[in-house]
Write a protein that holds these residues in place. Structure first.
Motif, mmCIF file in Angstrom:
data_model
loop_
_atom_site.group_PDB
_atom_site.id
_atom_site.type_symbol
_atom_site.label_atom_id
_atom_site.label_comp_id
_atom_site.label_asym_id
_atom_site.label_seq_id
_atom_site.Cartn_x
_atom_site.Cartn_y
_atom_site.Cartn_z
ATOM 1 N N ARG A 252 -14.198 -15.605 -11.028
ATOM 2 C CA ARG A 252 -12.879 -15.511 -11.662
ATOM 3 C C ARG A 252 -12.286 -14.110 -11.504
ATOM 4 O O ARG A 252 -12.227 -13.328 -12.446
ATOM 5 C CB ARG A 252 -12.932 -15.913 -13.139
ATOM 6 C CG ARG A 252 -13.975 -15.205 -13.979
ATOM 7 C CD ARG A 252 -13.811 -15.519 -15.447
ATOM 8 N NE ARG A 252 -14.495 -14.514 -16.266
ATOM 9 C CZ ARG A 252 -14.163 -14.223 -17.508
ATOM 10 N NH1 ARG A 252 -13.158 -14.846 -18.088
ATOM 11 N NH2 ARG A 252 -14.816 -13.306 -18.185
ATOM 12 N N PRO A 253 -11.844 -13.776 -10.312
ATOM 13 C CA PRO A 253 -11.185 -12.481 -10.102
ATOM 14 C C PRO A 253 -9.963 -12.372 -10.995
ATOM 15 O O PRO A 253 -9.166 -13.312 -11.079
ATOM 16 C CB PRO A 253 -10.819 -12.509 -8.613
ATOM 17 C CG PRO A 253 -10.770 -13.961 -8.255
ATOM 18 C CD PRO A 253 -11.817 -14.621 -9.101
ATOM 19 N N GLN A 259 -7.720 -10.896 -6.046
ATOM 20 C CA GLN A 259 -7.412 -12.267 -5.633
ATOM 21 C C GLN A 259 -6.854 -12.287 -4.212
ATOM 22 O O GLN A 259 -7.199 -13.165 -3.415
ATOM 23 C CB GLN A 259 -6.409 -12.887 -6.606
ATOM 24 C CG GLN A 259 -6.973 -13.143 -7.993
ATOM 25 C CD GLN A 259 -5.963 -13.846 -8.887
ATOM 26 O OE1 GLN A 259 -4.753 -13.648 -8.756
ATOM 27 N NE2 GLN A 259 -6.459 -14.655 -9.802
ATOM 28 N N ALA A 260 -6.015 -11.310 -3.885
ATOM 29 C CA ALA A 260 -5.439 -11.248 -2.541
ATOM 30 C C ALA A 260 -6.518 -10.978 -1.502
ATOM 31 O O ALA A 260 -6.502 -11.546 -0.405
ATOM 32 C CB ALA A 260 -4.367 -10.162 -2.490
ATOM 33 N N LEU A 276 -4.746 -16.239 8.645
ATOM 34 C CA LEU A 276 -5.337 -15.835 7.370
ATOM 35 C C LEU A 276 -4.237 -15.289 6.467
ATOM 36 O O LEU A 276 -3.217 -14.770 6.921
ATOM 37 C CB LEU A 276 -6.403 -14.755 7.600
ATOM 38 C CG LEU A 276 -7.643 -15.179 8.383
ATOM 39 C CD1 LEU A 276 -8.548 -13.973 8.606
ATOM 40 C CD2 LEU A 276 -8.399 -16.277 7.648
ATOM 41 N N ALA A 277 -4.466 -15.418 5.167
ATOM 42 C CA ALA A 277 -3.497 -14.886 4.203
ATOM 43 C C ALA A 277 -3.423 -13.368 4.319
ATOM 44 O O ALA A 277 -4.444 -12.708 4.512
ATOM 45 C CB ALA A 277 -3.904 -15.293 2.786
ATOM 46 N N GLU A 278 -2.230 -12.830 4.216
ATOM 47 C CA GLU A 278 -2.019 -11.393 4.306
ATOM 48 C C GLU A 278 -1.532 -10.856 2.973
ATOM 49 O O GLU A 278 -0.922 -11.572 2.184
ATOM 50 C CB GLU A 278 -0.981 -11.068 5.389
ATOM 51 C CG GLU A 278 -1.370 -11.546 6.781
ATOM 52 C CD GLU A 278 -0.264 -11.297 7.785
ATOM 53 O OE1 GLU A 278 0.790 -10.754 7.374
ATOM 54 O OE2 GLU A 278 -0.443 -11.647 8.965
ATOM 55 N N ILE A 279 -1.805 -9.566 2.735
ATOM 56 C CA ILE A 279 -1.249 -8.898 1.570
ATOM 57 C C ILE A 279 0.035 -8.217 2.033
ATOM 58 O O ILE A 279 -0.013 -7.335 2.890
ATOM 59 C CB ILE A 279 -2.225 -7.856 0.993
ATOM 60 C CG1 ILE A 279 -3.559 -8.516 0.649
ATOM 61 C CG2 ILE A 279 -1.635 -7.193 -0.245
ATOM 62 C CD1 ILE A 279 -4.621 -7.533 0.166
#
Length: 333
Positions: A252-253, A259-260, A276-279
């Motif tokens: 549970r971050p 989380q990012a 991939l997801a990026e910040i």
């Protein structure tokens, strides 16, 4: 909020540590008042993007900062003694003896003009009252301990005659020469292939158990943290934004930055083939004063208070704390 530890178990206690870089008229605030503790025999992970302050934290602890950097505030208590108040001579007695470090790139950390055996023997002789022959015998024993094949021959090799993996093993042997109480491993597998990375990590953990050494793993690889560490601190822009036991953090971050980072990991089980997801955005300029939360310009959950007031580290339960105004909402979501 700082997690407290029973004094008998406490090895290292870093309090409000601030380190700045001074270049002409510019001041870069590399560390902005960080707090963490390391217990005896513990493995602590330190994670975050490049430039977040991980390596500067390690160099501040060992007082090996580059010329332009200076620790300007805080305390670094090792067995209750503030390392920042010790003389350089007193620090030299501790470095390589009770405090040791494995650096990122062994080729730049090892002397190219001395044999591996001589370099390890020198570390032994500086801190122990042994003869040259005794130090050489200890060096041979250490090469065996870190599982270098044919150690008798490798003792007389120069760094350029060894592979990257063997050089890193030699660095580990030097770091463990005097059985330190605290070992800081700064990206110890960065320059190695995946197979060698796994071997080096396994070796460090095996030696940690055998010698009872506490280890601080500095890395940007969350996978390494998940496999090797008991607790983890997450750094961003020179500050600690979250700290927790490893399972708790992955379960549970509670900080949007953590989380990012988790979302940016590839999901092998789902076999996702897209991007991939990026910040979004970039890290803040540490030469400029930061008002409010340093992650606010990149955070999708930003509120007005995030831009106006710096969040404090708040307890969210189970030994878990985060510096976010929404941390409790995120955990309970």
């Amino acid at each position: 909020m700082q997690t407290t530890t029973a004094s008998g178990d406490l090895l290292l206690d870093v309090r409000e540590l601030e380190t700045h870089f001074f270049a002409e008229a510019n001041i870069t605030r590399a560390l902005g008042g960080i707090n963490f503790q390391v217990k005896r025999g513990e493995t602590l992970g330190v994670v975050g993007e490049s430039g977040c302050g991980k390596s500067i934290t390690a160099l501040s602890i060992l007082r090996l900062l580059p010329k332009l950097a200076k620790t300007v505030g805080g305390e670094i208590l090792f067995h209750g003694r503030d390392l920042l108040k010790l003389s350089e001579q007193e620090m030299r007695k501790l470095r390589g003896n009770r405090l040791a470090m494995i650096f990122q790139e062994p080729m730049t950390s090892l002397s190219p003009v001395h044999t591996i055996g001589r370099q390890i023997a020198e570390a032994v002789q500086i801190h122990t009252n042994v003869s040259r022959s005794g130090a050489t015998a200890k060096s041979l024993e250490l090469l065996r301990l870190v599982r270098i094949a044919d150690p008798e021959r490798r003792l007389n090799d120069y760094p350029h005659e060894m592979s990257g993996g063997m050089r890193q093993r030699a660095m580990i042997a030097m770091a463990l020469a005097c059985s330190p109480e605290l070992l800081i491993a700064d990206e110890p597998t960065t320059a190695l292939d995946v197979t060698m990375q796994a071997q080096i990590l396994r070796l460090i953990l095996d030696l940690k158990v055998r010698m009872g050494t506490a280890v601080v793993f500095i890395t940007h690889d969350l996978g390494v943290v998940a496999e090797t560490c008991q607790r983890v601190i997450v750094m961003y822009a020179g500050k600690i934004v979250e700290q927790a036991p490893v399972r708790e953090l992955f379960g549970r971050p509670s900080h949007p930055y953590t989380q990012a980072l988790m979302r940016s990991l590839p999901d092998l089980q789902r076999r996702h083939t897209g991007r991939l997801a990026e910040i979004p955005g970039v890290v803040p300029n540490l030469r400029e004063p930061i008002v409010g939360c340093s992650f606010a310009p990149r955070c999708p959950l930003t509120m007005d208070i995030c831009r106006e007031k710096t969040p404090i580290m708040r307890d969210v339960g189970q030994g878990h704390a985060a510096a976010c105004w929404r941390s409790e909402e995120i955990v309970n979501a």
